[in-house]
Design a protein around this motif. Structure first.
Motif, PDB file in Angstrom:
ATOM      1  N   UNK A  28       0.833  -1.497  -0.075  1.00 30.20           N
ATOM      2  CA  UNK A  28      -0.156  -0.131   0.038  1.00 30.20           C
ATOM      3  C   UNK A  28       0.969   1.275   0.270  1.00 30.20           C
ATOM      4  N   UNK A  29       0.090   2.469  -0.709  1.00 23.61           N
ATOM      5  CA  UNK A  29       1.654   3.558  -0.895  1.00 23.61           C
ATOM      6  C   UNK A  29       2.616   3.524  -1.109  1.00 23.61           C
ATOM      7  N   UNK A  30       3.037   2.744  -1.563  1.00 24.46           N
ATOM      8  CA  UNK A  30       4.354   2.207  -2.427  1.00 24.46           C
ATOM      9  C   UNK A  30       5.417   2.169  -1.053  1.00 24.46           C
ATOM     10  N   UNK A  31       4.901   1.750  -0.071  1.00 20.09           N
ATOM     11  CA  UNK A  31       6.159   1.701   1.494  1.00 20.09           C
ATOM     12  C   UNK A  31       6.574   0.779   0.725  1.00 20.09           C
ATOM     13  N   UNK A  32       6.191  -0.307   0.605  1.00 19.69           N
ATOM     14  CA  UNK A  32       7.021  -1.642   0.338  1.00 19.69           C
ATOM     15  C   UNK A  32       8.699  -1.444  -0.590  1.00 19.69           C
ATOM     16  N   UNK A  33       8.341  -0.496  -1.350  1.00 17.64           N
ATOM     17  CA  UNK A  33       9.907   0.326  -2.209  1.00 17.64           C
ATOM     18  C   UNK A  33      10.574   0.759  -1.433  1.00 17.64           C
ATOM     19  N   UNK A  34      10.215   1.374  -0.512  1.00 14.21           N
ATOM     20  CA  UNK A  34      10.736   2.435   0.646  1.00 14.21           C
ATOM     21  C   UNK A  34      11.444   1.549   1.501  1.00 14.21           C
ATOM     22  N   UNK A  35      10.925   0.315   1.639  1.00 16.12           N
ATOM     23  CA  UNK A  35      11.703  -0.547   2.854  1.00 16.12           C
ATOM     24  C   UNK A  35      12.939  -1.657   2.677  1.00 16.12           C
ATOM     25  N   UNK A  36      12.811  -1.209   1.201  1.00 18.02           N
ATOM     26  CA  UNK A  36      14.231  -1.844   0.922  1.00 18.02           C
ATOM     27  C   UNK A  36      14.858  -3.722   0.227  1.00 18.02           C
ATOM     28  N   UNK A  37      14.522  -4.018   1.229  1.00 15.51           N
ATOM     29  CA  UNK A  37      15.389  -5.155   1.091  1.00 15.51           C
ATOM     30  C   UNK A  37      14.906  -6.259   3.182  1.00 15.51           C
ATOM     31  N   UNK A  38      13.467  -6.508   2.745  1.00 14.99           N
ATOM     32  CA  UNK A  38      12.960  -6.606   3.852  1.00 14.99           C
ATOM     33  C   UNK A  38      12.498  -7.827   4.029  1.00 14.99           C
ATOM     34  N   UNK A  39      12.654  -8.580   5.317  1.00 20.04           N
ATOM     35  CA  UNK A  39      11.980 -10.104   5.579  1.00 20.04           C
ATOM     36  C   UNK A  39      11.398  -9.866   5.447  1.00 20.04           C
ATOM     37  N   UNK A  40       9.640 -11.258   4.692  1.00 21.59           N
ATOM     38  CA  UNK A  40       8.800 -11.459   5.158  1.00 21.59           C
ATOM     39  C   UNK A  40       8.760 -11.663   6.423  1.00 21.59           C
TER      40      UNK A  40
END
Length: 123
Positions: A28-40
Motif C-alpha cells: 500500500x502507498x508504495x511503502x514496500x519499495x521504500x523498505x528495501x530488503x525486508x524479511x517477509x
C-alpha cells in the motif's frame, strides 16, 4: 491513570504496527519499495503482533485478567522471529540493518508493556 496510559499506548502501537506491516505486505502507498530488503517473516510476525496488541488493549478495557496473555504471545512470536532473523542473516539472506534495531526495540517495548500490565492491571 496508568491503566489508561497503557491502554492508549497499546491501541496506538497496535494500529501503527498493523498499518506499517500491512503496507509492506500488501504494498500500500508504495511503502514496500521504500523498505528495501525486508524479511517477509519478520513483517508477518509484526503484523500478527499488531492484532495481539489490540487484543490486549480490549482485555484491559474490559478489565479482564487475561490481558497479559496476548502480550506474552506477542513476545514469544517476536523472540522466535528475531532468532529466525539471525539464522536468515547467517545463511546469507538479504535484510536491512534497521530491522535488527527495530526488532530489538519492539521486543523491549512489548516486554515493558507486559511488565506494566502485570504490575498495574488488576481485575
Amino acid at each position: 491513570m496508568i491503566r489508561k496510559l497503557i491502554l492508549v499506548f497499546l491501541v496506538l502501537f497496535g494500529l501503527l504496527t498493523l498499518f506499517m506491516s500491512s503496507s509492506v505486505l500488501f504494498d500500500w502507498f508504495g511503502i514496500r519499495a521504500k523498505e528495501g530488503n525486508f524479511v517477509p517473516f519478520i513483517v508477518w510476525a509484526n503484523w500478527l503482533c499488531g492484532f495481539l496488541y489490540l487484543t490486549a488493549a480490549y482485555a484491559i478495557l474490559k478489565s479482564k485478567t487475561s490481558s497479559k496473555i496476548p502480550l506474552i504471545s506477542a513476545l514469544v512470536i517476536l523472540i522466535i522471529a528475531y532468532i529466525g532473523l539471525f539464522i536468515h542473516i547467517n545463511q546469507g539472506g538479504l535484510y536491512e540493518n534497521k530491522t535488527m534495531g527495530a526488532m530489538a526495540f519492539r521486543i523491549a517495548v512489548t516486554t515493558l508493556l507486559l511488565l506494566a500490565t502485570i504490575k498495574f492491571i488488576k481485575k
